[in-house]
Design a protein around this motif. Structure first.
Motif, mmCIF file in Angstrom:
data_model
loop_
_atom_site.group_PDB
_atom_site.id
_atom_site.type_symbol
_atom_site.label_atom_id
_atom_site.label_comp_id
_atom_site.label_asym_id
_atom_site.label_seq_id
_atom_site.Cartn_x
_atom_site.Cartn_y
_atom_site.Cartn_z
ATOM 1 N N ALA A 39 2.953 -28.335 19.559
ATOM 2 C CA ALA A 39 2.621 -29.554 20.304
ATOM 3 C C ALA A 39 2.731 -30.788 19.403
ATOM 4 N N PHE A 40 2.200 -30.704 18.194
ATOM 5 C CA PHE A 40 2.297 -31.819 17.253
ATOM 6 C C PHE A 40 3.755 -32.087 16.903
ATOM 7 N N GLY A 41 4.546 -31.018 16.743
ATOM 8 C CA GLY A 41 5.964 -31.163 16.446
ATOM 9 C C GLY A 41 6.700 -31.903 17.546
ATOM 10 N N ILE A 42 6.336 -31.614 18.800
ATOM 11 C CA ILE A 42 6.954 -32.317 19.932
ATOM 12 C C ILE A 42 6.606 -33.801 19.886
ATOM 13 N N LEU A 43 5.332 -34.099 19.683
ATOM 14 C CA LEU A 43 4.907 -35.499 19.616
ATOM 15 C C LEU A 43 5.572 -36.232 18.455
ATOM 16 N N ALA A 44 5.637 -35.583 17.300
ATOM 17 C CA ALA A 44 6.259 -36.207 16.136
ATOM 18 C C ALA A 44 7.753 -36.422 16.367
ATOM 19 N N ALA A 45 8.409 -35.447 16.990
ATOM 20 C CA ALA A 45 9.846 -35.574 17.258
ATOM 21 C C ALA A 45 10.124 -36.727 18.207
ATOM 22 N N VAL A 46 9.291 -36.865 19.228
ATOM 23 C CA VAL A 46 9.470 -37.970 20.177
ATOM 24 C C VAL A 46 9.223 -39.305 19.476
ATOM 25 N N ALA A 47 8.224 -39.355 18.603
ATOM 26 C CA ALA A 47 7.939 -40.592 17.861
ATOM 27 C C ALA A 47 9.104 -40.942 16.936
ATOM 28 N N ILE A 48 9.652 -39.948 16.257
ATOM 29 C CA ILE A 48 10.795 -40.178 15.362
ATOM 30 C C ILE A 48 11.996 -40.668 16.168
ATOM 31 N N PHE A 49 12.208 -40.068 17.339
ATOM 32 C CA PHE A 49 13.299 -40.465 18.227
ATOM 33 C C PHE A 49 13.135 -41.925 18.660
ATOM 34 N N ALA A 50 11.930 -42.269 19.090
ATOM 35 C CA ALA A 50 11.671 -43.637 19.550
ATOM 36 C C ALA A 50 11.849 -44.640 18.417
ATOM 37 N N MET A 51 11.370 -44.302 17.226
ATOM 38 C CA MET A 51 11.528 -45.213 16.085
ATOM 39 C C MET A 51 12.993 -45.374 15.718
ATOM 40 N N VAL A 57 19.509 -47.172 15.405
ATOM 41 C CA VAL A 57 20.275 -46.093 14.775
ATOM 42 C C VAL A 57 21.436 -45.649 15.649
ATOM 43 N N GLY A 58 21.266 -45.729 16.938
ATOM 44 C CA GLY A 58 22.300 -45.264 17.863
ATOM 45 C C GLY A 58 21.838 -43.993 18.554
ATOM 46 N N TRP A 59 22.281 -43.851 19.800
ATOM 47 C CA TRP A 59 21.806 -42.743 20.636
ATOM 48 C C TRP A 59 22.144 -41.383 20.035
ATOM 49 N N ALA A 60 23.375 -41.185 19.584
ATOM 50 C CA ALA A 60 23.813 -39.875 19.097
ATOM 51 C C ALA A 60 23.013 -39.440 17.870
ATOM 52 N N LYS A 61 22.842 -40.346 16.920
ATOM 53 C CA LYS A 61 22.102 -39.995 15.705
ATOM 54 C C LYS A 61 20.613 -39.792 16.003
ATOM 55 N N ALA A 62 20.048 -40.632 16.873
ATOM 56 C CA ALA A 62 18.641 -40.484 17.252
ATOM 57 C C ALA A 62 18.425 -39.162 17.984
ATOM 58 N N TYR A 63 19.375 -38.818 18.857
ATOM 59 C CA TYR A 63 19.291 -37.555 19.593
ATOM 60 C C TYR A 63 19.369 -36.371 18.648
ATOM 61 N N HIS A 64 20.243 -36.432 17.655
ATOM 62 C CA HIS A 64 20.338 -35.359 16.655
ATOM 63 C C HIS A 64 19.019 -35.219 15.888
ATOM 64 N N ARG A 65 18.426 -36.343 15.515
ATOM 65 C CA ARG A 65 17.125 -36.299 14.828
ATOM 66 C C ARG A 65 16.045 -35.687 15.720
ATOM 67 N N LEU A 66 16.081 -36.030 17.004
ATOM 68 C CA LEU A 66 15.116 -35.458 17.951
ATOM 69 C C LEU A 66 15.253 -33.940 17.995
ATOM 70 N N ARG A 67 16.464 -33.462 18.151
ATOM 71 C CA ARG A 67 16.682 -32.012 18.227
ATOM 72 C C ARG A 67 16.280 -31.313 16.939
ATOM 73 N N THR A 68 16.614 -31.904 15.814
ATOM 74 C CA THR A 68 16.262 -31.312 14.530
ATOM 75 C C THR A 68 14.748 -31.289 14.333
ATOM 76 N N SER A 69 14.091 -32.372 14.664
ATOM 77 C CA SER A 69 12.629 -32.438 14.520
ATOM 78 C C SER A 69 11.944 -31.448 15.458
ATOM 79 N N LEU A 70 12.421 -31.366 16.687
ATOM 80 C CA LEU A 70 11.865 -30.379 17.627
ATOM 81 C C LEU A 70 12.048 -28.965 17.101
#
Length: 140
Positions: A39-51, A57-70
């Protein structure tokens, strides 16, 4: 038999009730920790994505960071859940059916962990990174 009614080898000695209860609660706490990590990982990934998006940063790179963080959060949570399953199955109720169920759970979670690791690294585990700087930047 000795004074406790156990055989000479001591193999028939039952654990005290407090021991089983302690292991049961330990398994539950570790399961709870695993769920909390996910659950914390999901919240952190969404926060990293939003930041990342807010910094342009751009959608593609932000999306990659989201997937990696998740994937990292789920992977760590799965490790906790496997540990809880091992404690709950082997230490508390080591029946053959429970051991089969544990084996299946471990196989499924190992496959998930392997898949997530490939997702995070972007390569098979036996492949060397093509660019050492790329490997470092993925973990940074």
């Amino acid at each position: 038999m000795n004074e406790n009614g156990a055989g000479a080898q001591g193999m028939d000695v039952a654990e005290p009730a407090w021991f089983d209860a302690t292991l049961h609660y330990a398994a539950m706490l570790i399961e709870l920790a695993g769920v909390a990590v996910i659950a914390f990982g999901i919240l952190a990934a969404v926060a990293i994505f939003a930041m990342a998006l807010s910094r342009g940063v751009g959608w593609a790179k932000a999306y990659h960071r989201l997937r990696t963080s998740l994937a990292r959060g789920i992977l760590l949570g799965l490790e906790f859940l496997v540990a809880a399953d091992i404690i709950g199955t082997v230490a508390v109720e080591p029946t053959l059916d429970n051991l089969y169920a544990l084996g299946l759970i471990v196989i499924i979670r190992t496959f998930l962990s392997f898949s997530l690791e490939v997702e995070i690294e972007g390569r098979w585990p036996w492949q060397k990174p093509t660019d050492p700087a790329d490997s470092i930047s993925r973990h940074g």
